[in-house]
Design a protein around this motif. Sequence first.
Motif, mmCIF file in Angstrom:
data_model
loop_
_atom_site.group_PDB
_atom_site.id
_atom_site.type_symbol
_atom_site.label_atom_id
_atom_site.label_comp_id
_atom_site.label_asym_id
_atom_site.label_seq_id
_atom_site.Cartn_x
_atom_site.Cartn_y
_atom_site.Cartn_z
ATOM 1 N N GLU A 430 28.136 88.678 2.080
ATOM 2 C CA GLU A 430 27.648 87.349 2.475
ATOM 3 C C GLU A 430 28.125 86.298 1.471
ATOM 4 N N ARG A 431 28.071 86.665 0.178
ATOM 5 C CA ARG A 431 28.526 85.717 -0.847
ATOM 6 C C ARG A 431 30.036 85.512 -0.752
ATOM 7 N N ILE A 432 30.731 86.591 -0.386
ATOM 8 C CA ILE A 432 32.189 86.468 -0.236
ATOM 9 C C ILE A 432 32.523 85.539 0.934
ATOM 10 N N HIS A 433 31.753 85.657 2.000
ATOM 11 C CA HIS A 433 31.962 84.737 3.134
ATOM 12 C C HIS A 433 31.843 83.286 2.667
ATOM 13 N N HIS A 434 30.814 83.040 1.844
ATOM 14 C CA HIS A 434 30.606 81.673 1.358
ATOM 15 C C HIS A 434 31.787 81.224 0.513
ATOM 16 N N GLU A 435 32.280 82.151 -0.299
ATOM 17 C CA GLU A 435 33.423 81.838 -1.160
ATOM 18 C C GLU A 435 34.623 81.451 -0.294
ATOM 19 N N ILE A 436 34.820 82.202 0.780
ATOM 20 C CA ILE A 436 35.938 81.919 1.681
ATOM 21 C C ILE A 436 35.710 80.583 2.392
ATOM 22 N N GLU A 437 34.477 80.352 2.778
ATOM 23 C CA GLU A 437 34.148 79.109 3.474
ATOM 24 C C GLU A 437 34.455 77.885 2.592
ATOM 25 N N GLU A 438 34.172 78.054 1.292
ATOM 26 C CA GLU A 438 34.413 76.941 0.369
ATOM 27 C C GLU A 438 35.892 76.590 0.255
ATOM 28 N N THR A 439 36.748 77.604 0.412
ATOM 29 C CA THR A 439 38.188 77.356 0.251
ATOM 30 C C THR A 439 38.853 77.192 1.613
ATOM 31 N N PHE A 440 38.076 76.704 2.536
ATOM 32 C CA PHE A 440 38.555 76.738 3.901
ATOM 33 C C PHE A 440 39.773 75.865 4.174
ATOM 34 N N CYS A 441 40.591 76.339 5.132
ATOM 35 C CA CYS A 441 41.780 75.560 5.476
ATOM 36 C C CYS A 441 41.721 75.191 6.952
ATOM 37 N N PRO A 442 42.247 74.025 7.302
ATOM 38 C CA PRO A 442 42.135 73.574 8.682
ATOM 39 C C PRO A 442 43.133 74.252 9.634
ATOM 40 N N ASN A 443 44.234 74.761 9.114
ATOM 41 C CA ASN A 443 45.253 75.252 10.057
ATOM 42 C C ASN A 443 44.852 76.589 10.660
#
Length: 630
Positions: A430-443
């Motif tokens: 769950e924390r990893i998901h958040h980490e990924i969400e923070e570095t999100f890219c629009p493409n």
Amino acid sequence: MRAVYVRALQIRPCTRETPWSMLMCFDAFNPGSFHNVEQARKMMNLAFNFLELGPAALQQTQTWLIPMSLRQTVIDTVEGGWSACLRQYLRLHFLHPMSIQISGVSFTHDGTRYTIYAKLRCLLSDGEGLQQGLELVAYNGIRPCVRCCNVLMKGSGLAHRRRGFVEIGCADHKLFVEATPADFNNEVDQIVTAREEFARGDRSKASLDLLVKGMGLKVTAAGLPADKDLRGAFSCLEVLHEDWMHGCLQDGTMTGALSCLLEAWHSKGTLKLDAVEIFLKGDWCFPHTRRHLMVQLWRVFGYKARSSYLELSHHVKCQASTLLGLYKLLRHMVEVAMDPDTAALLQKERAAFFAACKVVDIILVLKRGHAQQPTCVRITRSLDKAADQQISKHVDAYGDQCIRSKHHRTQHIGPQIRALGFVFDAFVIERIHHEIEETFCPNTKAFETTVLRNVCAQKVAELNKTDAQRTFTSKTTLQGVVRVGAGAQHEGMHVHAGDVVFMGSEAGCVLAIAKNEFSSFVYAVVDAFSYIGDVTPTSKRWLPTGEIELWGLHRLEQVIVFFHVACGWPRASCLWSCKVSCSPLWSCKVLPIHVPPPLPQTHKPLKGTEKQNHKAEAWYADDDAVVVLQ
Ligand SMILES: [Zn+2]
């Protein structure tokens, strides 16, 4: 990070013959908000780490490596779906000549070369993830648990006919017969062969379906369990890891027990659901890092939830991390706010709810470090017993109607923690998901590449931080050689001034965090409490003493809910919303700047301005006690 690896290698050397244990987890993630899910970017994330790094490192997301992030739209184009993707990845990771199991992964630290070899020890996901990855039939099938040879679905009508067979409502874990990896492989092969026969026209569809249903496996030739080379590296059955977070919290056994109790309290007693909302709106205090989430807890019983589904079904819907606070509060409510007549009437229902709470209580104790201690065996045995009791008490109160496969799977959690010596759960992913969400890219074109590149860059930045930057989570001031701040983190636990903490059997309120610049030792400056007495079996009353003590940050346990007030409900208030001034260090001052009065004892919801008025009234500080819910 290299130093962490070297330290772990010194404690537990690693060769090809004695490899480290790899922990791997995967889970589907829906980006976007709760109401506006971005389906095009729905993805499966996979991360791994090593058990030998120890719980301190494993609690921190930056030590987890994320080699895979795959969009669902891409997975859908692959024959065999996620199971086939996982198979290809695991072949690369463990069977390739350059893999971690065969040639190892080398790195240099201080001029010395080290190599890490590892074997897959755990593969963790939620129920749906495991179903997809290991191609299991849904858990409500005739064989709901592939770990057990003799456990059948509820109401199968078969258990009494065959000796030694039980159903998932069985409240005695000693009766289960564990399946062996050879049994599992044999079953997988039978189904794959049957599928081939069906394709050739030598077997009927009905016969194939019967086999798939009976064995609880819907394996295909392209999927992970059918890979014979990988069987040499690990057994799917042995690495399969049940997740207690999804089993107990997220639409799990705890939510079930809570929903059933509310239903009973409502129909047989006097409970109105808006009273729960008011109770949760009391001025409860939560740890600083969780406060923004926890103050929203009342929404679980808010008007919207009540009118859309709660009034009808009493089914509580809530995120796993918020449920950790919610169950403690609601247990307190059941203990202090249920009138004696209703309590006498609902004895069995209360016992069922308390039994479900006890399972989570014990897992949390293990998670706080006991899993690595010699006490692990004793505590996991009590967890086995608690998981059994959770079922027996539930059946006692409500019959076996609401018993689900999650109840049975919770019975596997104790042995699992005992074998691993660590509580491995989906809070990490769950924390990893958040980490990924923070570095999100629009493409969405080069989506996977961009996500992985951003996550990697963020990890490098995080790891390059100095010790002090990593420890403190707030602004700091340097006083001589001591750095002082209001917040810090240790092994993933965030502590902040104003939080109440335990150190063993002692409790206190954190005033500041301090660290000597020349040592790695971090301590909390604490106003120690003195114990006054028990309020309920699971809450204690403490009095701030004003005596300042230094407690090592690594020895602290965080209190999730507490309140400051005399008695009754929902009278609750927060004293320690404080401003810390720390100059010089040893005369830390705490200034109570926000002391709201209690809410009145009424079931009527307060409107915005009404609530404001109450806050403006004089405070009631004839009793300074702090009640801590354990
Ligand atoms: Zn089982």
